[in-house]
Design an enzyme around this catalytic site. Structure first.
Site, PDB file in Angstrom:
ATOM      1  N   SER A 251       0.832  -1.193   0.000  1.00 44.83           N
ATOM      2  CA  SER A 251       0.000   0.000   0.000  1.00 44.83           C
ATOM      3  C   SER A 251       0.863   1.238   0.000  1.00 44.83           C
ATOM      4  O   SER A 251       2.025   1.221   0.401  1.00 44.83           O
ATOM      5  CB  SER A 251      -0.883   0.010   1.238  1.00 44.83           C
ATOM      6  N   LYS A 252       0.273   2.299  -0.448  1.00 45.17           N
ATOM      7  CA  LYS A 252       0.948   3.577  -0.536  1.00 45.17           C
ATOM      8  C   LYS A 252       1.367   4.070   0.847  1.00 45.17           C
ATOM      9  O   LYS A 252       2.382   4.730   1.009  1.00 45.17           O
ATOM     10  CB  LYS A 252      -0.013   4.577  -1.156  1.00 45.17           C
ATOM     11  N   ARG A 253       0.528   3.727   1.824  1.00 46.49           N
ATOM     12  CA  ARG A 253       0.784   4.199   3.172  1.00 46.49           C
ATOM     13  C   ARG A 253       2.175   3.808   3.668  1.00 46.49           C
ATOM     14  O   ARG A 253       2.803   4.520   4.428  1.00 46.49           O
ATOM     15  CB  ARG A 253      -0.258   3.623   4.130  1.00 46.49           C
TER      16      ARG A 253
END
Ligand code: GLU
Length: 526
Positions: A251-253
């Site tokens: 994920s981008k997070r």
């Protein structure tokens, strides 16, 4: 002939997972003397992003994945952009309607929402309840006449066990009763992904669909469409998920997911390709080789060697690849330059597999230093302030002292080199160190003696001579090495962590070294 395709929806940037799909499609096509096709799946007009396609083409070109057919390269199967093929999809949805493999659905958004809510309340999987499948011909005609908007849905044949062989996962089975009657054509007459994807894969004569695992649940829908059209489905290979270090879906997070971000940060194409290739694939055969060029990957690639389990995106590993590739490219270049300076220059390989070049004269040695600095500068250029270059020899030498750091991560070059060009005011607290047993008197003596000894030293080109000069000081003062080296290095750099003191002196040169030592002595004495 093998024909693969990479079929991204242009969202604005190339996701690392997308690059892996593209790479495997590319490798498989090249390995089998087939064709690699790029198709832009832009039927979702709501998600249109200005400049996304151009950006994607640029990134693919940068990493070196050249496509044989695609936008601006029509080989008779184009256009390769779905928004330019809408006529074909409309034509084919008509065929499905005629065959009874699709039907019109007039349900309003509100009605569908209510239905979904109810299903969720009853803990049922949300799927269309087929209300409009029950409409009579007359009812349909009437609704169409009154201009009620409609979508076209796929009629999934119920009561079937759908089985297909995935090239990576083996036999996969689906119960057709659990498959939703997917929308194929939206009310704005634009196809959805499913219809456009199948129609295009057929007409573009795709033989192998290689794509991410998230598309696996769509595959039975696609196979039903192939059957409805009486077309032969391609082979399917669904690639394992990419995972964060904690094994959750990438994920981008938890970090950058766009290839452009990595390019921006200075990662090289060979490293990126090599790293991405190994995310879920390994040549096997007991080989310990980890570094592969694109050509070597083509030669070694096979779908059988793709793993089923998710692949962890480990930034450390990418850093490792980047370092190894930079080092290889750098050493190759050095070797070539060394040969140009002196064809029979002596090359010694150290235990750490580093190459040391020995020339017959100090002049040649000096030329090599300059060239070496120049090559490093090329790598770090975009991250360095221009004016530092004015320091001339000090500039090339300073780069050499942080060579490994540049090869590891050029984007931090300015931080690592700042002290050479813009040293801050002396921090006395750092010069004096309890741990190193350096108090004010020790520091003053060490600096004083070192300055004297270095003033008498002529050859600042030889690190060996600088070293023995300071060792002499240590011996004369009867100090421990650190009691001399620490205050001298801090006085010269005003930093806790820098290259070693001999390297720093070598890079600064005589004049600057003496100047900085003098200044430090002055501030110690007030
Ligand atoms: N357009 C889809 C995507 O963005 C392609 C999926 C497929 O390869 O079938 O990933």
């Amino acid at each position: 002939m093998v024909r693969t395709r990479f079929a991204p929806s242009p969202t604005g940037y190339l996701h690392v997972g997308g690059l892996r799909t593209a790479l495997y499609c590319y490798l498989f096509a090249r390995k089998n003397n087939g064709k690699f096709i790029l198709r832009i799946e832009d039927t979702d007009q709501k998600r249109f992003v200005e400049g996304a396609v151009e950006n994607l083409l640029k990134t693919l070109e940068w990493v070196g994945l050249t496509y044989d057919e695609g936008p601006h390269k029509d080989k008779g199967f184009g256009p390769y952009v779905q928004s330019e093929r809408t006529g074909l999809y409309r034509q084919h949805v008509e065929i499905l309607l005629e065959k009874g493999a699709a039907y019109r659905c007039f349900c309003t958004a509100e009605r569908l929402e209510e239905m979904r809510e109810k299903q969720t309340r009853l803990k049922q999987a949300p799927m269309y309840d087929r209300t409009c499948l029950k409409l009579s011909k007359e009812e349909i005609a009437q609704k169409m006449e009154s201009g009620i908007p409609f979508v076209i849905r796929q009629k999934i044949p119920h009561g079937e066990k759908l089985m297909f062989k995935d090239q990576i996962r083996g036999i996969v089975t689906f119960d057709s009763n659990t498959i939703d009657d997917q929308v194929l054509m939206k009310s704005d007459n634009f196809p959805t992904y499913h219809l456009a994807n199948v129609v295009d894969d057929h007409f573009m004569e795709i033989t192998h669909v290689i794509r991410g695992e998230e598309w696996l649940p769509s595959t039975p829908k696609h196979i039903f469409l192939y059957t409805a059209f009486d077309w032969k489905p391609p082979e399917f290979a669904h690639l394992p998920l990419l995972l964060n270090m904690d094994k959750t879906k990438l994920s981008k997070r938890q970090g950058d997911v766009s290839v452009e971000d990595y390019i921006q940060k200075g990662y090289g194409r060979e490293a990126i390709i090599n790293f991405i290739a190994m995310l879920g694939w390994h040549p096997g055969g007991g080989t310990e080789q980890e570094m592969f060029t694109l050509e070597e990957l083509i030669e070694k690639f096979s779908i059988e060697q793709i793993h089923k389990a998710g692949a962890v995106f480990d930034l450390e590993k990418l850093n490792w690849f980047n370092f190894q590739w930079n080092k290889r490219k750098y050493t190759d270049k050095l070797q070539q330059m060394a040969k140009e300076i002196q064809s029979d220059c002596e090359i010694r390989v150290t235990e750490k597999n580093e190459k040391i070049f020995k020339f017959s004269t100090p002049e040649k040695e000096k030329m090599f230093t300059e060239i070496r600095g120049e090559i490093l500068y090329e790598m770090a250029k975009q991250y360095l302030p221009n004016q530092w270059r004015d320091a001339g020899e000090r500039f090339s030498k300073s780069l050499i002292t942080v060579e490994e750091k540049i090869l590891k991560n050029a984007s931090e070059s300015a931080v690592n080199l700042k002290f050479y060009f813009e040293p801050g005011p002396l921090n006395m607290g750092l010069v004096l160190s309890e741990k190193m047993k350096v108090d004010k008197t020790t520091a003053a003596k060490a600096l004083q003696k070192s300055r004297e000894a270095l003033t008498n030293l002529e050859n600042f080109e030889s690190m060996e001579e600088i070293k023995s000069c300071l060792m002499q000081v240590v011996a004369e003062l009867g100090y421990k090495n650190g009691q001399v080296f620490w205050p001298v290095r801090v006085a010269l750099t005003n930093e806790q962590f820098t290259p070693g003191v001999f390297e720093v002196i070598w890079a600064l040169g005589k004049e600057e070294t003496l100047k900085r030592l003098g200044e430090a002595l002055n501030s110690l004495q007030v």
